[in-house]
Design an enzyme around this catalytic site. Structure first.
Site, mmCIF file in Angstrom:
data_model
loop_
_atom_site.group_PDB
_atom_site.id
_atom_site.type_symbol
_atom_site.label_atom_id
_atom_site.label_comp_id
_atom_site.label_asym_id
_atom_site.label_seq_id
_atom_site.Cartn_x
_atom_site.Cartn_y
_atom_site.Cartn_z
ATOM 1 N N ASP A 243 2.437 -1.147 11.331
ATOM 2 C CA ASP A 243 2.280 -2.538 11.753
ATOM 3 C C ASP A 243 3.564 -3.331 11.558
ATOM 4 O OD1 ASP A 243 2.304 -2.495 9.030
ATOM 5 O OD2 ASP A 243 0.535 -3.735 8.750
ATOM 6 N N ALA B 229 -11.024 10.774 22.575
ATOM 7 C CA ALA B 229 -12.158 9.876 22.324
ATOM 8 C C ALA B 229 -12.715 9.320 23.630
ATOM 9 C CB ALA B 229 -11.726 8.732 21.413
ATOM 10 N N VAL C 159 17.562 8.723 -4.235
ATOM 11 C CA VAL C 159 18.170 9.113 -5.510
ATOM 12 C C VAL C 159 19.269 10.152 -5.297
ATOM 13 C CG1 VAL C 159 17.743 10.313 -7.700
ATOM 14 C CG2 VAL C 159 16.116 8.588 -6.867
ATOM 15 N N ARG D 242 0.773 -5.028 -5.705
ATOM 16 C CA ARG D 242 1.069 -6.293 -5.024
ATOM 17 C C ARG D 242 1.332 -7.326 -6.113
ATOM 18 N NH1 ARG D 242 -0.547 -4.973 0.290
ATOM 19 N NH2 ARG D 242 -1.935 -3.181 0.187
ATOM 20 N N GLY E 262 0.842 -1.201 0.000
ATOM 21 C CA GLY E 262 0.000 0.000 0.000
ATOM 22 C C GLY E 262 0.870 1.241 0.000
ATOM 23 N N HIS F 68 -9.621 5.072 2.592
ATOM 24 C CA HIS F 68 -8.375 5.446 1.937
ATOM 25 C C HIS F 68 -8.044 6.934 2.002
ATOM 26 C CE1 HIS F 68 -7.137 1.708 -0.514
ATOM 27 N NE2 HIS F 68 -7.482 1.409 0.718
ATOM 28 N N ARG G 171 -5.500 -3.097 10.249
ATOM 29 C CA ARG G 171 -6.064 -4.439 10.192
ATOM 30 C C ARG G 171 -5.508 -5.302 11.319
ATOM 31 N NH1 ARG G 171 -6.942 -6.000 4.068
ATOM 32 N NH2 ARG G 171 -7.499 -3.805 4.212
ATOM 33 N N THR H 34 4.416 2.519 5.644
ATOM 34 C CA THR H 34 3.043 2.022 5.717
ATOM 35 C C THR H 34 2.327 2.845 6.768
ATOM 36 O OG1 THR H 34 1.695 0.245 6.653
ATOM 37 C CG2 THR H 34 4.023 0.157 7.111
ATOM 38 N N ILE H 35 1.079 3.208 6.490
ATOM 39 C CA ILE H 35 0.433 4.171 7.376
ATOM 40 C C ILE H 35 0.014 3.591 8.715
ATOM 41 C CG2 ILE H 35 -0.429 5.579 5.476
ATOM 42 C CD1 ILE H 35 -3.214 4.408 6.206
ATOM 43 N N ASP H 36 -0.121 2.268 8.807
ATOM 44 C CA ASP H 36 -0.672 1.761 10.072
ATOM 45 C C ASP H 36 0.364 1.243 11.059
ATOM 46 O OD1 ASP H 36 -0.349 -0.279 8.301
ATOM 47 O OD2 ASP H 36 -2.423 -0.947 8.343
ATOM 48 N N ARG I 7 -23.791 8.004 14.528
ATOM 49 C CA ARG I 7 -23.391 8.195 13.137
ATOM 50 C C ARG I 7 -22.100 7.414 12.920
ATOM 51 N NH1 ARG I 7 -25.276 10.622 8.412
ATOM 52 N NH2 ARG I 7 -27.378 11.137 9.077
ATOM 53 N N GLY J 33 5.893 -2.313 3.471
ATOM 54 C CA GLY J 33 5.530 -2.902 4.744
ATOM 55 C C GLY J 33 6.112 -4.292 4.941
ATOM 56 N N ASP J 34 5.512 -5.044 5.810
ATOM 57 C CA ASP J 34 5.960 -6.397 6.140
ATOM 58 C C ASP J 34 6.162 -7.264 4.907
ATOM 59 O OD1 ASP J 34 6.347 -6.477 8.800
ATOM 60 O OD2 ASP J 34 4.601 -7.711 9.291
ATOM 61 N N ARG K 249 -24.650 14.143 20.235
ATOM 62 C CA ARG K 249 -24.694 12.880 19.523
ATOM 63 C C ARG K 249 -23.588 11.915 19.901
ATOM 64 N NH1 ARG K 249 -27.273 13.601 13.694
ATOM 65 N NH2 ARG K 249 -26.161 15.521 13.329
#
Lengths: 325, 325, 325, 325
Positions: free
Chosen positions: A133, A190, A28, A76, A15, A254, A175, A129-131, A248, A106-107, A166
């Site tokens: 992991d 939160a 470079v 991929r 990703g 993405h 993931r 990788t953004i997460d 909500r 990533g991995d 709300r």
């Protein structure tokens, strides 16, 4: 010894993540600064298999430091998981005379790098990788931008929640790793956060948190859910059924992947890119660039992939203190 | 032993920084979570002298995590530098029954904390200043937001520079420390950067960099100047005189101080706030919360103030590699 | 004659929209400037029924011009649709001695204003709703902010789409009106846009557009869907089934409702608020403030609610020219 | 008749403005949609003189709708003010077989267009300049982005002002026109605004406004100054001397010129670009595209340049009502 390295390739795989372009630029330009030629490989391992390349000079990476996505594209590749595919990639390296490859991803990208290293190609991985992991590094390129995007979106939701009194459920990426969700939850204050590392317990993790917040005087509740912990829609339904609120649900998806990289992602991407070239220039291989204990280091890929990460218990405790109050 | 601490105060002092509100919120809520009462002291040390206070409950810090500035205001106090002033501050602490004070700010704030500690008041400092000029910590609250603000502004300048083929000089904050300038320069791919830690040498630091960039094919030159290194206007004049270019000078000034804090600043502010309360609750005093080697720790204030920081030579080297090419 | 008006109320009703706070501020301050007292009514018509009020002075609206949401909260009220509810609202006006009410909101808010006017209360409506679905005005407060939020999110998606060569479907707000979707689609250079005003025809509106784009050399396709035209998820499924692409679906949802209002929304909100007070001060009632032909005017509410708007055929034609090419 | 037009050129001239790229894209794609070939002319009139051109197809304007600056570069040309220069430009048009030219820029650009029209070349002007100083149109491309940039910067300053209780002076662009300053001042709730159209009267325009604000309870004062009205630094000095305050002066400068265009600028740029091509395709010349009374129209250039604009007295009155209170 450094002179041995004359030409290297650079690719992005898996990703995409904001900052990948800044990292390509650093690879470079620092290679050129050492007198090493650099070749861009497009569409990740698949591009290495098919010889999908582009020449890279200093001008080719002008004006990309602030661009999201990756100018080298990413994909991929199933073929690269096969022995035949890996052999074709090795052949491309030989044909092009590549003395090394920098692989940003990533991995899965690192496992590919591992395979290629075993076949004699010098490879250095950079975590992008953004997460966040990847177990062996405290930072992965793209995380900071993704976190800020999620925080900005949730800040907007808070404005409108506060006008209406709300409940909101926001599903963020992650993931297998909940660090992004935890971090974002802390940054937006939160009410509750659900992460894949902690088994889902609606009563304890959601109901109790909302109740404590309501008893403490709050009339707005923000629940952050990592996609790997539960479905945002399912959590929303359960809140509706069990608590009579009408939440909500927003799925950021993405949106978190794109956007101009933050200062932090650009600086980390630049420093990691420079380091990767240094490692290759020193004749080393099968390394991954890591950020650990506040420093950029390199580590053996096998060792890196063997490591196990868990969520920092201290951060979990801080989160516990700061939510639902 | 923890029970000894029943009531603490929190204040912000010196220049304000984005994330101070998130830090105040963390101090208040984590104190309440430990059963400790919390009092807000307005306008820094001056407020402690004059008893300018406000009660803080959980609701009083609602909806501020994403706000720039500081809800407790801040001010510089000459009176607090005098013995009489410090004694009056001690008297206020005694009157209010404060078992400790959390002081968020920069070097000057920590010197104040040091004085107050000597007079028997438990004080813990938290580093909050946008230019990261505190020697004992690798991070100060507000830095990340300030860096991103500068980067966004400079990205805008680049758009218009590229349309016109121009030279730009941007002066960023940093009277004594060049880290912000260096970081921003790396993030925008600047042609050259001037920092107070390196003696100003126009020929070597500016002319050579611009020449190398021009010879390398570039037609736009971005020079980042820390206010403590040189005046942006003076550098612009010198470029005009010596190189015949017509540079545009921009002084970012206090724009860098404001804005909604980034995710990173909110998370660091929250974690440092929680830590400061923990240190006070454990009955310790005269400590400063630091971020070192990727961890949040606490350190003796005297020791912290004695440390000397220089710019990371490795980052300087990376910058050297990446600019002017 | 102007002197007749001594005290007015202001409320926000229906969905909140960025700029409502700027509008409340303008109503309060311009009323005060005319020597008219102003009362804030919380939670829309429901607050008028229940006497849920707050006094408003100049300071009460300080520092809200840049805040999303509405400081007066908003709610939908079933009771206000009944005769009994309307009578209770009239009674509150009499009790408080309100000589007029400014009601900020959408179509439903204006219908409420109409009812109240019939019962002898002077009411002026101001259009505030993000999806610009009010027929009598060319602008509704909040639209510009919502459009920019959607555009920023879609710009982020484009970054990551371009890295992967993909198709994206984005569902934006607009249950009955497609103007927001059309406007956003034009601003991002979408491949296709679906609006409620045009009957859904997948083959013509989506397939043909994607094909034309692909034949023209594009490998990324962005489809913008107004929620009232079709479900984003359904459109995504159909694309998957019919074209063999694997589209990512994003539903922006309430993110579009929040955020600091844009300059345009703040200025329009300010000018409309000032105008509404002028109309009330001049002793007129049952009016709605509109933006038509580049001017802010007022119009009879009955007349305004009778009007029928269709999408500007010229803008549709421009969109037709600019998409899918 | 439309068939007469086979090939047109497009250029940007004068200062660049966000949205110019979106406009170029619209010109190119709507020309292609009509079967008209399009040539890009680089560096404005100077490029037309020197034949500095680039071919434009649909792909050449991909991915630029969201980019600041202008891909065709812009420059001011002294040579084009001479008869010889204009003749050389005409010769280039003849050599290239251009049946018309779309010129995007400000007043100076339109005067150039006028000259070229007189020499028999069909020219249509599109207003693109951030300070909205073109008399015949209610909107110029780039204004909305510049206004939002200024507003975001001033919002940041407000955060830090509020922490310190301060006075701020911000100089925004606008050498001859104060509309941008007035608009920004209204959007940030400024204490006072200075515009070139109103003779500078420090006592009345600044001192009285600050006094009224202070008497009304305010402790922060934001003064917005159009560069053509006074120097921000001079105003700051006068405030320091006359009122004993210590104002911070910020000069936004070219930051306002850059950045990704807002939704409004992209849509207006697209619609104006489409309209300009329509006018040329219909065989008309010497026209300028205007936005008047909420509609996009075209007008004779001579007539447009003869018009005189003054600041809308109604907006000035609103500003008067809303500031300093």
């Amino acid at each position: 010894m450094e002179n041995a390295v004359k030409r290297i390739g650079v690719l992005t795989s898996g990703g995409d993540a904001p900052g990948m372009n800044a990292c390509i630029r650093a690879v470079v330009r620092s290679a050129l600064g050492r007198g090493i030629e650099c070749v861009g490989i497009r569409r990740g391992w698949s591009g290495l298999i098919n010889g999908d390349i582009m020449p890279m000079d200093s001008a080719s990476v002008s004006r990309i430091i602030n661009r999201g996505g990756t100018m080298l594209y990413t994909a991929r590749s199933d073929e690269f998981r096969t022995e035949a595919g890996q052999q074709r990639a090795v052949n491309t390296c030989k044909l092009l005379g590549l003395d090394g490859v920098v692989a940003i991803g990533g991995d899965g990208t690192f496992r590919g790098a591992q395979e290629l290293s075993k076949r004699g190609i010098a490879v250095v991985g950079i975590p992008g990788t953004i997460d966040e992991d990847i177990v062996c590094t405290d930072y992965t390129i793209g995380f900071d931008t993704a976190a800020n995007t999620a925080v900005e979106c949730i800040d907007r939701l808070r404005d409108t929640m506060q006008s209406h009194e709300r409940c909101s459920v926001v599903e963020v990426m992650g993931r297998h790793a909940g660090y992004l969700a935890l971090y974002v939850a802390m940054a937006v204050g939160a009410t509750a956060v659900l992460v894949p590392e902690v088994p889902y317990d609606f009563e304890h993790q959601v109901v109790e948190k909302i109740r404590r917040a309501r008893l403490g005087g709050k009339t707005n509740f923000m629940i952050v859910v990592a996609e790997g912990a539960a479905s945002g829609i399912a959590v929303g339904d359960e809140i509706r059924r069990e608590l009579g609120l009408d939440p909500r649900v927003t799925i950021l998806g993405h949106i978190q992947r794109g956007g101009s990289p933050t200062a932090h992602d650009r600086v980390m991407a630049t420093r990691m890119g420079v380091e990767a070239v240094r490692v290759l220039a020193e004749g080393r291989s099968s390394r991954v660039i890591c950020y650990r204990d506040g420093r950029i280091i390199d580590m053996d890929i096998d060792e890196g992939l063997r490591m196990q990460k868990t969520l920092d218990p201290e951060e979990l405790a801080v989160m516990e203190t700061m939510t639902g109050v």
